[in-house]
Motif scaffolding. Structure first.
Motif, PDB file in Angstrom:
ATOM      1  N   ASN A 128       0.805  -1.222   0.000  1.00  0.00           N
ATOM      2  CA  ASN A 128       0.000   0.000   0.000  1.00  0.00           C
ATOM      3  C   ASN A 128       0.845   1.283   0.000  1.00  0.00           C
ATOM      4  O   ASN A 128       0.508   2.274   0.642  1.00  0.00           O
ATOM      5  CB  ASN A 128      -0.952   0.016   1.202  1.00  0.00           C
ATOM      6  N   GLY A 129       1.980   1.245  -0.702  1.00  0.00           N
ATOM      7  CA  GLY A 129       2.769   2.453  -0.843  1.00  0.00           C
ATOM      8  C   GLY A 129       3.908   2.613   0.155  1.00  0.00           C
ATOM      9  O   GLY A 129       4.641   3.602   0.112  1.00  0.00           O
ATOM     10  N   TYR A 130       4.069   1.672   1.075  1.00  0.00           N
ATOM     11  CA  TYR A 130       5.198   1.711   2.003  1.00  0.00           C
ATOM     12  C   TYR A 130       5.877   0.342   1.999  1.00  0.00           C
ATOM     13  O   TYR A 130       5.313  -0.642   1.521  1.00  0.00           O
ATOM     14  CB  TYR A 130       4.758   2.099   3.423  1.00  0.00           C
ATOM     15  N   LYS A 131       7.086   0.310   2.513  1.00  0.00           N
ATOM     16  CA  LYS A 131       7.887  -0.901   2.448  1.00  0.00           C
ATOM     17  C   LYS A 131       7.680  -1.797   3.673  1.00  0.00           C
ATOM     18  O   LYS A 131       7.422  -1.321   4.774  1.00  0.00           O
ATOM     19  CB  LYS A 131       9.374  -0.545   2.360  1.00  0.00           C
ATOM     20  N   ILE A 132       7.809  -3.098   3.441  1.00  0.00           N
ATOM     21  CA  ILE A 132       7.887  -4.048   4.549  1.00  0.00           C
ATOM     22  C   ILE A 132       9.351  -4.073   5.001  1.00  0.00           C
ATOM     23  O   ILE A 132      10.244  -4.347   4.203  1.00  0.00           O
ATOM     24  CB  ILE A 132       7.429  -5.448   4.129  1.00  0.00           C
ATOM     25  N   LEU A 133       9.584  -3.751   6.264  1.00  0.00           N
ATOM     26  CA  LEU A 133      10.935  -3.627   6.800  1.00  0.00           C
ATOM     27  C   LEU A 133      11.301  -4.818   7.678  1.00  0.00           C
ATOM     28  O   LEU A 133      10.425  -5.574   8.116  1.00  0.00           O
ATOM     29  CB  LEU A 133      11.044  -2.324   7.601  1.00  0.00           C
ATOM     30  N   ASP A 134      12.569  -4.941   7.952  1.00  0.00           N
ATOM     31  CA  ASP A 134      13.082  -6.018   8.806  1.00  0.00           C
ATOM     32  C   ASP A 134      12.630  -5.788  10.247  1.00  0.00           C
ATOM     33  O   ASP A 134      12.749  -4.681  10.777  1.00  0.00           O
ATOM     34  CB  ASP A 134      14.602  -6.044   8.740  1.00  0.00           C
ATOM     35  N   ASN A 135      12.115  -6.841  10.863  1.00  0.00           N
ATOM     36  CA  ASN A 135      11.615  -6.740  12.233  1.00  0.00           C
ATOM     37  C   ASN A 135      12.686  -6.262  13.217  1.00  0.00           C
ATOM     38  O   ASN A 135      12.386  -5.670  14.249  1.00  0.00           O
ATOM     39  CB  ASN A 135      11.062  -8.096  12.689  1.00  0.00           C
ATOM     40  N   ASP A 136      13.957  -6.491  12.887  1.00  0.00           N
ATOM     41  CA  ASP A 136      15.057  -6.048  13.754  1.00  0.00           C
ATOM     42  C   ASP A 136      15.130  -4.524  13.852  1.00  0.00           C
ATOM     43  O   ASP A 136      15.709  -3.986  14.802  1.00  0.00           O
ATOM     44  CB  ASP A 136      16.393  -6.581  13.239  1.00  0.00           C
ATOM     45  N   ASP A 137      14.553  -3.831  12.875  1.00  0.00           N
ATOM     46  CA  ASP A 137      14.613  -2.368  12.841  1.00  0.00           C
ATOM     47  C   ASP A 137      13.388  -1.713  13.482  1.00  0.00           C
ATOM     48  O   ASP A 137      13.241  -0.487  13.427  1.00  0.00           O
ATOM     49  CB  ASP A 137      14.739  -1.883  11.389  1.00  0.00           C
ATOM     50  N   LEU A 138      12.511  -2.520  14.083  1.00  0.00           N
ATOM     51  CA  LEU A 138      11.244  -2.018  14.607  1.00  0.00           C
ATOM     52  C   LEU A 138      11.412  -0.909  15.641  1.00  0.00           C
ATOM     53  O   LEU A 138      10.817   0.168  15.520  1.00  0.00           O
ATOM     54  CB  LEU A 138      10.441  -3.174  15.212  1.00  0.00           C
ATOM     55  N   VAL A 139      12.204  -1.140  16.671  1.00  0.00           N
ATOM     56  CA  VAL A 139      12.340  -0.174  17.761  1.00  0.00           C
ATOM     57  C   VAL A 139      12.889   1.151  17.260  1.00  0.00           C
ATOM     58  O   VAL A 139      12.356   2.224  17.573  1.00  0.00           O
ATOM     59  CB  VAL A 139      13.224  -0.743  18.894  1.00  0.00           C
ATOM     60  N   ASP A 140      13.954   1.106  16.468  1.00  0.00           N
ATOM     61  CA  ASP A 140      14.549   2.346  15.948  1.00  0.00           C
ATOM     62  C   ASP A 140      13.555   3.127  15.100  1.00  0.00           C
ATOM     63  O   ASP A 140      13.456   4.357  15.203  1.00  0.00           O
ATOM     64  CB  ASP A 140      15.793   2.037  15.115  1.00  0.00           C
ATOM     65  N   TYR A 141      12.795   2.419  14.267  1.00  0.00           N
ATOM     66  CA  TYR A 141      11.832   3.092  13.391  1.00  0.00           C
ATOM     67  C   TYR A 141      10.739   3.782  14.203  1.00  0.00           C
ATOM     68  O   TYR A 141      10.389   4.939  13.944  1.00  0.00           O
ATOM     69  CB  TYR A 141      11.209   2.093  12.412  1.00  0.00           C
ATOM     70  N   VAL A 142      10.204   3.073  15.185  1.00  0.00           N
ATOM     71  CA  VAL A 142       9.133   3.631  16.020  1.00  0.00           C
ATOM     72  C   VAL A 142       9.621   4.871  16.760  1.00  0.00           C
ATOM     73  O   VAL A 142       8.914   5.889  16.841  1.00  0.00           O
ATOM     74  CB  VAL A 142       8.611   2.570  17.016  1.00  0.00           C
ATOM     75  N   GLU A 143      10.823   4.805  17.301  1.00  0.00           N
ATOM     76  CA  GLU A 143      11.380   5.957  18.033  1.00  0.00           C
ATOM     77  C   GLU A 143      11.648   7.134  17.095  1.00  0.00           C
ATOM     78  O   GLU A 143      11.291   8.277  17.404  1.00  0.00           O
ATOM     79  CB  GLU A 143      12.673   5.544  18.741  1.00  0.00           C
TER      80      GLU A 143
END
Length: 214
Positions: A128-143
Motif C-alpha cells: 500500500n505504498g510503504y515498504k515491509i521492513l526487517d523486524n530487527d529495525d522495529l524499535v529504531d523506526y518507532v522511536e
C-alpha cells in the motif's frame, strides 16, 4: 467536559456505534434527532442512549433532541478522533495484509507508515505504498518516526518491543491478551471470540424457532 468517575468499557464500546450511525444520518441530511428516534434506528433504548451520553455532559436539549452534526463531532472528540495517528504493522502475513488494506481504505485519521516482518522473502516488498521492513529495525523506526500505534499480528514479544519504543497504544490481533504498562493503551481483538458469539446466536435463534414450531 468534567468526569468524576471512570467510564465503563461497555459505554466506550458503544460510542463508535453511535458515531457510525450519526455519520450516516449526517450524510442523509438529518439535522436533529431525539433519543427515541435514535433508539429505533440503533437498537439501544432511549434511556440507555441518554445515560451513556450523560457520562460526558449530555449534549441534548429538552424539546429539541440532539444536533446530529454536533453530537457526531462531540463523540469524535471523546474518542480522540479529532487528531491523526501514525501506525506500524508487525506481521505482514495474510491477516496483517488484510488489516493494512482496511486501514488504507478507511482514511479516518489513521496513517499506516510501515510494516515489519521476520521473513526475508517479504522484506523490501511494497504494501500500500510503504515498504515491509526487517523486524530487527522495529524499535529504531518507532522511536525515530514517533509512531502512536502498533498493530500486532504475530507474537506477544513484539508488544514488549513496541512498548519499549514508546508507542501510545497497541491493537493486538495475537491469539492472547497482552499486559502492558499503564501508560500504554491496548485493545485485544480475538476474531475467534466474535465467531463463537455468532455461533451462540445462531444456536439461540434455532432453539427459539424450534419452540415456536412445536
Amino acid at each position: 467536559m468534567k468526569r468524576t468517575t471512570k467510564i465503563s468499557s461497555a459505554v466506550i464500546k458503544r460510542l463508535p456505534r453511535y458515531r457510525r450511525y450519526l455519520y450516516e444520518l449526517k450524510r442523509k441530511g438529518v439535522e436533529k434527532i431525539s433519543s427515541k428516534e435514535f433508539s429505533e434506528i440503533i437498537g439501544y433504548t432511549a434511556s440507555q442512549i441518554r445515560q451513556d451520553l450523560n457520562n460526558f455532559g449530555g449534549f441534548g436539549q429538552q424539546g429539541y433532541g440532539y444536533s446530529v452534526e454536533g453530537l457526531y463531532n462531540e463523540i469524535s472528540g471523546i474518542l480522540g478522533l479529532d487528531k491523526n495517528y501514525k501506525m506500524v504493522l508487525v506481521g505482514a502475513g495474510n491477516l496483517g495484509t488484510a488489516i493494512a488494506n482496511y486501514i488504507a481504505s478507511y482514511k479516518g485519521g489513521f496513517e499506516m507508515c510501515a510494516a515489519f516482518d521476520v521473513k526475508k522473502e517479504l522484506i523490501g516488498k511494497d504494501m500500500n505504498g510503504y515498504k515491509i521492513l526487517d523486524n530487527d529495525d522495529l524499535v529504531d523506526y518507532v522511536e525515530d518516526n514517533k509512531i502512536d500505534i502498533g498493530i500486532i499480528c504475530v507474537n506477544k514479544e513484539n508488544a514488549d518491543r513496541l512498548t519499549f519504543a514508546g508507542v501510545k497504544g497497541i491493537w493486538n490481533f495475537a491469539p492472547l491478551d497482552l499486559e502492558v504498562p499503564e501508560r500504554v493503551a491496548v485493545e485485544n481483538v480475538h476474531l475467534s471470540d466474535s465467531l463463537h458469539s455468532l455461533a451462540y446466536h445462531i444456536k439461540d435463534i434455532e432453539k427459539t424457532n424450534s419452540k415456536k414450531t412445536k
